[in-house]
Enzyme design. Structure first.
Site, PDB file in Angstrom:
ATOM      1  CG  PHE A 250     -48.768  -8.793 -41.901  1.00 39.27           C
ATOM      2  CD1 PHE A 250     -49.065  -9.133 -43.203  1.00 39.27           C
ATOM      3  CD2 PHE A 250     -47.814  -7.811 -41.679  1.00 39.27           C
ATOM      4  CE1 PHE A 250     -48.424  -8.502 -44.260  1.00 39.27           C
ATOM      5  CE2 PHE A 250     -47.176  -7.178 -42.725  1.00 39.27           C
ATOM      6  CZ  PHE A 250     -47.480  -7.527 -44.019  1.00 39.27           C
ATOM      7  CB  CYS A 261     -44.785   0.828 -48.757  1.00 35.40           C
ATOM      8  SG  CYS A 261     -45.057   1.048 -50.519  1.00 35.40           S
TER       9      CYS A 261
END
Ligand SMILES: NC(=O)c1ccc[n+]([C@@H]2O[C@H](COP(=O)([O-])OP(=O)(O)OC[C@H]3O[C@@H](n4cnc5c(N)ncnc54)[C@H](O)[C@@H]3O)[C@@H](O)[C@H]2O)c1
Length: 432
Positions: A250, A261
């Protein structure tokens, strides 16, 4: 165990199919009659790797059925999962009308003890609201459990079958025992099942998504500084990620986060913190950085061309991430809108999201049947989603199709040196 899952979207359908795969009898309920009819015929309304096989197998073996009729499903089930949408309300909070509506309908249908599980992402305090909504409608005994879902679209089945952890917010032993039994087959690899109070379980989901969104916005800012000072974000990312306290996942800069989301969960978390009189300042910055990151590719194009009026821009990738057809809050949307606004002609391609894109853009863009077709006569290519099939293209072929060999790569798929060698003018994120 007999289970009902209400809501057959990206989460509900995966959850239902995976519970059925482990031997439970699952009834999936959705209010969308067309969706249910399609599922009853074996047609899967969304793209998620492996889902079609799973649904087909369990349907054929009679463990997975679909209906629009909630009461019958509730009466035959011990556990009822609520997996309906919690979209962003006008004030940024999570809109709970679907969750609470389902809770009331479930309560009216009860015929004995039931465990009602919040699978949807819901703000702290929702379990209590669900409890209250049910209590008003029934005298039957019940428990409410918060069981947030951490699966990723594109790898949803793998994530659900082998979760990093299962979080269960439960405040009575009877419900806890049922949930532990239900999840035992999914945690054989020693993934922890964490039982906690409902408020902590509800918050854990938002905190996880907010942390991931923060990493993305942080790295996007690092990339922008790299561009300003002449450093290479790939090198920086590797050096930073090798620190075990940080980790390497990430940390990829790009065109901003999207999907159903992160954007809404970041907003909802700020909102419920604000309601509790806490000003979540980091998340304000995370969101602001994300919004501006979504404009960077267009800004680079404008700088390169002077004006985009009359230019033909090919776009590779429309879904908010690879391996899904989902375009909710996808960075491709503001990019394409800004190109159209600036007077460019846009030719798009995505391996799975073309049908969704057609509903969004209609005849305002041209739809290519393959990535190379999108390049015909293009003044430039913008890469927005990092599908694997875009990673090793035939650069010769690309150059021969394009009017001018210019690439704006929002996902850093190629090495700048290689692109120069292949004769492309190449812009990427945070690299020289
Ligand atoms: N998509 C993800 O990757 C993901 C991951 C983790 C958690 N979540 C959370 O899970 C929840 C569901 O997300 P999703 O992406 O599956 O949503 P979705 O929009 O894909 O699906 C929701 C489904 O619920 C149905 N529905 C709505 N109201 C209903 C009702 N009253 N009765 C029956 N069906 C009803 C809709 O028709 C739809 O099919 C959200 O709270 C979301 O934040 C999503």
């Amino acid at each position: 165990m007999n289970i009902t899952v209400v809501g057959t979207g990206y989460v509900g359908l995966v959850v239902g199919a995976c519970f059925a795969e482990n031997g439970n009898t699952v009834i999936c309920v959705d209010k969308d009659a067309a969706k249910v009819r399609a599922l009853q015929k074996g047609k899967i309304p969304i793209y998620e790797p492996g889902l079609e096989e799973l649904v087909t197998r369990n349907r054929q073996e009679g463990r997975l059925t679909f209906t629009t009729t909630l009461p019958r499903a509730v009466r035959s089930s011990q556990v009822i999962f609520i997996a309906v949408g919690t979209p962003e309300a006008e004030d940024g909070s999570a809109d709970l009308q679907h969750v609470l509506g389902v809770a009331r309908d479930v309560a009216r249908a009860m015929n004995g003890y039931k465990v009602v599980v919040d699978k949807s992402t819901v703000p702290v305090g929702t379990a209590e609201k669900v409890r209250e909504a049910i209590r008003r409608e029934t005298t039957h005994p019940f428990s409410v459990v918060s069981n947030p879902e951490f699966l990723k679209q594109g790898a949803a089945i793998e994530d659900f079958m082998k979760p990093d952890r299962v979080v269960i917010g439960a405040e009575d032993p009877r419900a806890t025992e049922i949930m532990l039994e239900l999840y035992a087959p999914f945690t054989r690899t020693d993934a922890p099942i964490m039982v906690m109070d409902c408020a902590s379980a509800e918050l854990a989901k938002y905190a996880a998504n907010a942390m991931l969104a923060t990493r993305i916005s942080f790295m996007n800012e690092v990339a922008n500084v790299c561009e300003a000072v002449g450093a290479d974000v790939d090198q920086v990312r590797k050096a930073v990620g090798s620190d075990r306290r940080i980790g390497s996942s990430f940390l990829f800069p790009g065109v901003g986060y999207g999907g159903s989301c992160f954007p809404k969960d970041v907003k909802a978390m700020m909102r419920f913190a604000e309601d509790a009189e806490y000003d979540f300042r980091i998340l304000q910055a995370v969101e602001a950085v994300n919004l501006s990151q979504k404009t960077r590719l267009t800004a680079k194009m404008k700088k390169h061309f002077g004006t985009l009026k009359g230019k033909v821009i090919a776009v590779w990738g429309l879904a908010f991430k690879p391996k899904t057809d989902d375009m909710r809050e996808a960075p491709a949307i503001p990019l394409i809108e800004s190109l159209l606004q600036a007077g460019a002609t846009v030719q798009v391609y995505d391996p799975e999201a073309m049908a969704v894109a057609k509903k969004l853009f209609g005849s305002r863009v041209t739809y290519a049947d393959a990535n190379y077709t999108a390049l015909k006569g293009a003044d430039a290519l913008a890469i927005v989603t990092e599908w694997n099939e875009f990673r090793r293209p035939d650069f010769e072929r690309m150059r021969s199709l394009m009017k001018t060999p210019v690439i704006f790569d929002g996902r850093n798929l190629f090495a700048p040196a290689q692109m120069k060698q292949s004769g492309f003018t190449y812009y990427s994120i945070g690299r020289r």
